[in-house]
Structures are given as C-alpha cells and as structure tokens.
Design an enzyme around this catalytic site. Sequence first.
Site, PDB file in Angstrom:
ATOM      1  N   CYS A 118      29.532  32.868  40.710  1.00 53.18           N
ATOM      2  CA  CYS A 118      30.272  33.895  39.967  1.00 53.18           C
ATOM      3  C   CYS A 118      29.714  34.135  38.561  1.00 53.18           C
ATOM      4  O   CYS A 118      30.111  35.089  37.896  1.00 53.18           O
ATOM      5  CB  CYS A 118      31.742  33.523  39.900  1.00 53.18           C
ATOM      6  SG  CYS A 118      32.436  33.306  41.541  1.00 53.18           S
ATOM      7  N   HIS A 260      35.019  37.737  34.716  1.00 54.57           N
ATOM      8  CA  HIS A 260      34.871  37.576  36.167  1.00 54.57           C
ATOM      9  C   HIS A 260      36.247  37.651  36.815  1.00 54.57           C
ATOM     10  O   HIS A 260      37.188  36.954  36.393  1.00 54.57           O
ATOM     11  CB  HIS A 260      34.184  36.234  36.457  1.00 54.57           C
ATOM     12  CG  HIS A 260      34.280  35.846  37.886  1.00 54.57           C
ATOM     13  ND1 HIS A 260      33.954  36.709  38.916  1.00 54.57           N
ATOM     14  CD2 HIS A 260      34.700  34.698  38.492  1.00 54.57           C
ATOM     15  CE1 HIS A 260      34.160  36.107  40.064  1.00 54.57           C
ATOM     16  NE2 HIS A 260      34.619  34.893  39.840  1.00 54.57           N
ATOM     17  N   ASN A 290      38.179  38.217  44.585  1.00 55.14           N
ATOM     18  CA  ASN A 290      37.050  37.665  43.830  1.00 55.14           C
ATOM     19  C   ASN A 290      35.767  37.995  44.589  1.00 55.14           C
ATOM     20  O   ASN A 290      35.513  37.432  45.654  1.00 55.14           O
ATOM     21  CB  ASN A 290      37.258  36.145  43.707  1.00 55.14           C
ATOM     22  CG  ASN A 290      36.111  35.432  43.029  1.00 55.14           C
ATOM     23  OD1 ASN A 290      35.034  35.988  42.856  1.00 55.14           O
ATOM     24  ND2 ASN A 290      36.333  34.182  42.665  1.00 55.14           N
TER      25      ASN A 290
HETATM   26  N1  ACO Z   1      49.701  30.341  50.631  1.00 52.48           N
HETATM   27  C1  ACO Z   1      50.783  29.556  50.526  1.00 52.48           C
HETATM   28  N2  ACO Z   1      50.740  28.320  50.014  1.00 52.48           N
HETATM   29  C2  ACO Z   1      49.543  27.862  49.603  1.00 52.48           C
HETATM   30  C3  ACO Z   1      48.357  28.628  49.691  1.00 52.48           C
HETATM   31  C4  ACO Z   1      48.469  29.919  50.245  1.00 52.48           C
HETATM   32  N3  ACO Z   1      47.423  30.738  50.371  1.00 52.48           N
HETATM   33  N4  ACO Z   1      47.325  27.914  49.190  1.00 52.48           N
HETATM   34  C5  ACO Z   1      47.840  26.731  48.800  1.00 52.48           C
HETATM   35  N5  ACO Z   1      49.166  26.696  49.059  1.00 52.48           N
HETATM   36  C6  ACO Z   1      50.102  25.630  48.785  1.00 52.48           C
HETATM   37  C7  ACO Z   1      49.453  24.301  48.648  1.00 52.48           C
HETATM   38  O1  ACO Z   1      49.282  23.678  49.903  1.00 52.48           O
HETATM   39  C8  ACO Z   1      50.436  23.563  47.767  1.00 52.48           C
HETATM   40  O2  ACO Z   1      51.474  23.101  48.564  1.00 52.48           O
HETATM   41  P1  ACO Z   1      52.104  21.639  48.311  1.00 52.48           P
HETATM   42  O3  ACO Z   1      52.673  21.680  46.921  1.00 52.48           O
HETATM   43  O4  ACO Z   1      53.115  21.512  49.389  1.00 52.48           O
HETATM   44  O5  ACO Z   1      50.965  20.692  48.454  1.00 52.48           O
HETATM   45  C9  ACO Z   1      50.995  24.658  46.863  1.00 52.48           C
HETATM   46  O6  ACO Z   1      50.748  25.892  47.545  1.00 52.48           O
HETATM   47  C10 ACO Z   1      50.373  24.689  45.498  1.00 52.48           C
HETATM   48  O7  ACO Z   1      48.970  24.680  45.668  1.00 52.48           O
HETATM   49  P2  ACO Z   1      48.020  24.649  44.427  1.00 52.48           P
HETATM   50  O8  ACO Z   1      46.617  24.507  44.902  1.00 52.48           O
HETATM   51  O9  ACO Z   1      48.569  23.662  43.443  1.00 52.48           O
HETATM   52  O10 ACO Z   1      48.259  26.128  43.869  1.00 52.48           O
HETATM   53  P3  ACO Z   1      47.784  26.717  42.510  1.00 52.48           P
HETATM   54  O11 ACO Z   1      48.946  27.169  41.732  1.00 52.48           O
HETATM   55  O12 ACO Z   1      46.768  25.838  41.818  1.00 52.48           O
HETATM   56  O13 ACO Z   1      47.019  28.021  42.983  1.00 52.48           O
HETATM   57  C11 ACO Z   1      44.785  28.846  43.316  1.00 52.48           C
HETATM   58  C12 ACO Z   1      45.884  27.921  43.829  1.00 52.48           C
HETATM   59  C13 ACO Z   1      45.286  30.273  43.391  1.00 52.48           C
HETATM   60  C14 ACO Z   1      43.575  28.679  44.224  1.00 52.48           C
HETATM   61  C15 ACO Z   1      44.456  28.473  41.854  1.00 52.48           C
HETATM   62  O14 ACO Z   1      44.272  27.084  41.730  1.00 52.48           O
HETATM   63  C16 ACO Z   1      43.219  29.170  41.369  1.00 52.48           C
HETATM   64  O15 ACO Z   1      43.170  30.379  41.272  1.00 52.48           O
HETATM   65  N6  ACO Z   1      42.168  28.418  40.989  1.00 52.48           N
HETATM   66  C17 ACO Z   1      40.922  29.003  40.552  1.00 52.48           C
HETATM   67  C18 ACO Z   1      40.101  29.340  41.738  1.00 52.48           C
HETATM   68  C19 ACO Z   1      38.964  30.277  41.419  1.00 52.48           C
HETATM   69  O16 ACO Z   1      39.093  31.180  40.651  1.00 52.48           O
HETATM   70  N7  ACO Z   1      37.845  30.036  42.103  1.00 52.48           N
HETATM   71  C20 ACO Z   1      36.730  30.892  42.037  1.00 52.48           C
HETATM   72  C21 ACO Z   1      35.843  30.565  40.883  1.00 52.48           C
HETATM   73  S1  ACO Z   1      34.501  31.606  40.869  1.00 52.48           S
HETATM   74  C22 ACO Z   1      33.168  31.120  41.868  1.00 52.48           C
HETATM   75  O17 ACO Z   1      32.210  30.562  41.386  1.00 52.48           O
HETATM   76  C23 ACO Z   1      33.132  31.420  43.346  1.00 52.48           C
END
Ligand code: ACO
Length: 335
Positions: A118, A260, A290
Amino acid sequence: MKSLMMQGTRILSTGSAVPNSSLNNSQISEIVETSDEWIVTRTGIEERRLLTGMNKSVVDLAVLAALKALDKISMSPSEIDLIILATSSPNDLFGSASQIQSKIKALNAVAFDLTAACSGFVLSMVTASQFLKSGTYRTILVIGADVLSKWIDWSDRSTCILFGDGAGAMILQSCPQKDNQILGFQLNTDGSYSNHLSLLYKEQVYPHPVLNLYQGSFKYISMNGKEVYKFAVSQVPISILKCLNSLNISTHDVNWLLLHQANERILKAIADKLCISNNKIIVNLNKYGNTSAASIPIAFDEALTENKISNNDIIVISGFGAGLTWGTIIIKWKS
Ligand code: ACO
C-alpha cells in the site's frame, strides 16, 4: 549537454480504472459471517470492485488507467521515458510493467515494477521524482495497480471485507524549479513488523527427493488487523509532521489529506492527531475498499475530476502498509 540545475516535478495528468463488477457488504455477508453494519462501522467500506473473468490481470486495469491519463492531455505514448508500476499482485513475478509498455505502445520507455504494497505508489512517485530531478528522464508514467481479490482467502472475514481491485496512473514531467509541485517527502521502513501483514511464499512440506530442494507457492494475505491499525495511527502522523516541519509548513496550511484508503477510522484518527479538520480528508474507500497501491492515485484522480483541488492547495499524501513501510509526499498544486 544536460543542465546541472536540479529540475522540478510537475503532475501533468491522472487517470484511473476500476472493474465493472462490484460486491457490496450484503453480498459479502452471504459468503462469510459478517454484516453491512459491522463492516461500515469498523471500516467505512460499503462496496468494492472485483476483477472477474478469465485471464484478466492487473495489467488490464493499469493499461486502462494509463491510457486515460494520456488521453486527457493528448500525449503520445512515445513521449514516455519511464514506466514504474507499483503493484504487489503482478501477473508475472518477473515483472508486469513491460507488458504495459508494450500494450500502450510506449516504445521509448524503460519499464519496471516496484513492490511495496500500500506504500507502493508513494515510493514510486518519489523514485520517479528523483529521475526527473537529476535530469535523467523527462516524462514518467507512474501507475499504482493491484488485484488483491486474487490473493485473498475468501473464507477469512477479517481480510476479505477490506480489499478491492483498481488502478490509478499519473504522468509526471520535469519542469523549472519555479513550477515544482513535489515540495518534499519522508519515507520509512520497519521490517521487524513484516509479519503483521504479508503474502508469503509457502514451501511444501517435503523436498524434492533427489535435490533436497523445497518448492512452494504464494498463498493468501495474512494480517494482524489490530497491530496494523495501531501502527498506521501512531506512525503516519509522525511522518507527516516530520515532512511538514522540514518544509516549514504548518498543519493549518494543509488543504487536503490524501491518505491511503485503508479504513475510514484510520483516516479520521490521523487527521485528529494532526488537528486537521475531517472535511479536509479525501475519502472514496466507501466505494472501492482498500485498493492497495491504487488507492492514492484513484482518489487523486477523482478529486481532480470533482474539481476539489484548487491552485496552490497544499496536499499531504501518505501511504502505509505491508513491509511495514510508510511515507509522505507534500504537494503544492498548480493548475
Ligand atoms: N464481521 C464480523 N465480525 C468480525 C469481522 C467481520 N468481517 N472480522 C472480525 N470480526 C470479529 C472478530 O472475530 C472479533 O470477534 P471476537 O471479539 O469475538 O474475537 C471482533 O470482530 C473484533 O475483531 P477485531 O479484529 O478486534 O476488530 P477491529 O475493531 O480491530 O477491526 C479491522 C478489524 C477492520 C481489520 C481493523 O483492525 C483494521 O482496519 N485494521 C487495519 C487493517 C488495514 O488497514 N490493513 C491494510 C493495510 S494496507 C496494506 O499494506 C495492504
């Protein structure tokens, strides 16, 4: 003889392309256990575009974006000296940029790929500006393009909701210093966190019986979302501030934050840390998710098409992602 004066860089044109096929959050919830409400509140993403169909690749999207950028300024592809393709999803590990060179008939251009997920577009733009600054090349086509849908585990709800496919192109040209648009940049890498976000080559368990050689293949994107989130929100503002400070530009002078397009919450948290108003954030991730290396040039192209950006606007561009890599470019727009 080449001038010894350092050249400036001008953005001559932009173009972008996304596939026609879209997948909204309700449709994703038929594939994995999730909901529109969960995805929108956690990420801001409503739908994404997917490159469907046989034998379609990142090259098809990149070519479309490049041709749109060329058409806008009626430029002949033969004027391009260099093509840099930022991608982490090539259709040939030896490089895909040369296929673009051939397809758009940029017969005088050198072409190579640059892999930095990214952050790829930011690193490619900076690389291009160095070739322009030194006078090595006059006109450079930079493309950010990714089709991460091909590398996603579609049973993993923590990643499959995030990504979409697309391509964005930018034509840069050397210019006198007074017309320079790239005021400065700041780049970073921390490989000790590479395991937080990767698309690894996985070896088979058993080696070749005679050669003791392990072979394998690339599998799926794996991500520790929480760690990537914390990294982006803590490190990107530092990079932006370092870059602005080195140019004696205050955060109050920033007109646009073009970050990004990973997650709307990340974008807002970065703006809040910098005390920059949320209405200065350029956002289109609701439509495309993304798109990795493509996200910044697609958002840039759309902002220009919508006439958001005015003469002399200061635009902060920041990319961040796998590597981990992150970096900032400060632009002063000149129409
Ligand atoms: N739908 C429903 N529930 C979900 C989903 C989903 N799609 N995904 C995860 N959950 C659940 C998890 O299992 C967890 O459940 P639990 O509490 O029972 O264990 C709960 O939701 C919370 O999960 P978290 O991972 O803590 O959720 P978070 O608030 O951190 O959000 C997310 C996840 C959206 C992925 C966030 O962490 C994020 O955006 N991180 C950055 C990711 C990113 O931008 N990556 C790309 C970088 S760029 C590159 O180089 C490619």
